[in-house]
Design an enzyme around this catalytic site. Structure first.
Site, PDB file in Angstrom:
ATOM      1  N   ASP A 263     115.221 -49.633   7.184  1.00 17.65           N
ATOM      2  CA  ASP A 263     114.161 -50.508   6.709  1.00 17.65           C
ATOM      3  C   ASP A 263     112.932 -50.262   7.582  1.00 17.65           C
ATOM      4  OD1 ASP A 263     114.236 -53.351   4.888  1.00 17.65           O
ATOM      5  OD2 ASP A 263     112.568 -53.133   6.279  1.00 17.65           O
ATOM      6  N   ASP A 309     115.079 -50.872  -2.947  1.00 23.84           N
ATOM      7  CA  ASP A 309     114.982 -52.299  -3.279  1.00 23.84           C
ATOM      8  C   ASP A 309     113.619 -52.739  -2.760  1.00 23.84           C
ATOM      9  OD1 ASP A 309     115.484 -54.873  -4.003  1.00 23.84           O
ATOM     10  OD2 ASP A 309     117.044 -55.251  -2.524  1.00 23.84           O
ATOM     11  N   CYS A 362     112.648 -57.514  -7.591  1.00 24.57           N
ATOM     12  CA  CYS A 362     112.927 -58.843  -8.133  1.00 24.57           C
ATOM     13  C   CYS A 362     111.621 -59.409  -8.673  1.00 24.57           C
ATOM     14  CB  CYS A 362     113.566 -59.759  -7.094  1.00 24.57           C
ATOM     15  SG  CYS A 362     112.707 -59.842  -5.520  1.00 24.57           S
TER      16      CYS A 362
END
Length: 432
Positions: A263, A309, A362
């Protein structure tokens, strides 16, 4: 606390949120610290009232012709909780700790409450400036789709097949939770939201501690399944964060092959180590960046599947974070689009010829979804979108075709159509 006293407290918290322009969670925490007499059930009930009011902030203010915290709570009780005038008046009596009695104007508005002529952003409870984006995706379904995002979300669990043989075995071990099998994910269990907003303490359950289950929205479970990763593959989870999808990928791969979890923000990776241990995961190598240096440079051009993501506005999670919708600004979207471009360019350099990028957000905003991938393919040649039918078939999820909303390059899940958060998934294949 009485129900009326809880409503007074909710109005007070909403006033704090409005005045200080702060997240609801912070305002609720401070209220609880300064009102220590309130028990856990009281705090949960007050939080539920606050979040329900934020879910219906625009429509509640519309029917009451006023956007003050008191009016928003009144409108919410009518629209979200379905209370009639008599039931609301019984809570607003002005007696000990109860809100002041209803005025004649408030009574009239509650009796005549209608959203028939409300503009779309009011009826759907969303910021008006994103309406053009929403209509690009939903068209005439914009209002019902966004009303779905104003409902409460269930609590979904993913069964970890590294620790338990089947969903049925996990379900049978948790009868006291009242869980049912989730309708779309073959690994999902679902617990319906309670009336007061309180959920079971899943993280204290022995089965959770043993790693049998993880808390994960069914849409997030499906997004991981749609990656169709296989045992033996080399996979990079480029925005791994706390590791929710990393754990799901490891279970799909049955601990065979290698997952590199990284990340851009090392702090987000902090929880992943304990979660990997609890879940029995053995094929994940956590690559923590140092001084913002890239942690996976050695993997360029070698990876079968890069899972992105992506950082996004989180519009698809508004059921769980209703205050976030009113803090969203155009500048926030612009920032996220730049971050998405950066991470997609990084993914493109990692994937091998014939490999694939699985792009997940999302969000329900086309700018963050199809548009982001179109822009990538304009910047980087040699990538082609995989047909939605092929994505579903490869993942063994063809039954989703009746529920998802296909887009130009991928698929969109929404509360209205799939009963999940608003997840977008697309796959790009690098040409051999």
């Amino acid at each position: 606390m009485t129900p009326a006293a809880r409503i007074s407290a909710a109005i007070e918290v909403l006033g704090d949120i409005e005045t200080r322009r702060r997240p609801a969670a912070d305002a609720l925490k401070d209220w609880g610290l300064s009102h220590r007499f309130a028990g856990s059930k009281d705090r949960a009930a007050i939080a539920s009232l606050v979040y329900d009011a934020l879910r219906r902030k625009a429509s509640a203010g519309w029917i009451m012709q006023d956007t003050s915290p008191r009016s928003v709570v009144l409108g919410m009780l009518r629209l979200q909780r379905g209370l009639d005038l008599q039931a609301i008046a019984a809570l607003f009596t002005g007696e000990r700790f109860a809100p002041e009695p209803l005025s004649a104007a408030e009574r009239e508005r509650l009796e005549s409450a209608r959203l028939d002529d409300a503009p779309a952003h009011v009826a759907g409870d969303f910021p008006d400036w994103i309406e053009p984006s929403l209509k690009r995706l939903f068209g005439d379904d914009t209002v019902p789709e966004l009303q779905g995002l104003a409902a409460r979300a269930p609590l979904d669990l993913r069964v970890n097949t590294l620790k338990v043989a089947s969903r049925e075995e996990a379900h049978d071990a948790l009868p006291h939770l009242g869980a049912i099998e989730a309708p779309l994910s073959p690994l999902g269990l679902r617990i319906a939201p309670s009336e007061d907003g309180r959920g079971p303490a899943v993280q204290s359950e022995p089965e959770f501690i043993k790693g049998w289950i993880e808390i994960q929205d069914e849409g997030s479970q499906l997004a991981a399944l749609l990656s169709a990763v296989k045992p033996g593959e080399q996979v990079v989870d480029l925005c791994a964060g706390g590791g929710g999808k990393t754990l799901a990928l490891a279970a799909l791969m049955d601990n065979h092959g290698q997952i590199y979890a990284t990340d851009s923000d090392a702090r987000r990776l902090a929880p992943i180590h304990d979660r990997l241990t609890r879940a029995g995961v053995r094929n994940v190598q956590v690559r923590t960046p140092r001084a913002k240096a890239d942690a996976v440079t050695d993997l360029n051009g070698k990876i079968d599947c890069v899972l992105v993501d992506a950082p996004c506005t989180g519009v698809g999670t508004w059921r769980r974070n209703p205050d976030a919708k009113w803090r969203l600004r155009p500048g926030s979207l612009e920032t996220r689009l730049k971050e998405q471009a950066t991470v997609l360019d990084r993914a493109a350099s990692l994937v091998r010829p014939g490999g694939r990028i699985v792009y997940i957000t999302c969000s329900i905003l086309p700018e963050e979804n199809d548009d982001a991938l179109i822009a990538l393919m304009e910047r980087k040649t040699g990538f082609s979108p995989v047909l939605v039918s092929e994505i579903l078939q490869t993942a063994g999820l063809s039954h989703l075709e009746q529920s998802i909303r296909p887009t130009a390059l991928g698929l969109q899940m929404t509360p209205l159509r799939t009963g999940t958060d608003g997840f977008y998934v697309a796959v790009l294949r690098r040409n051999p």
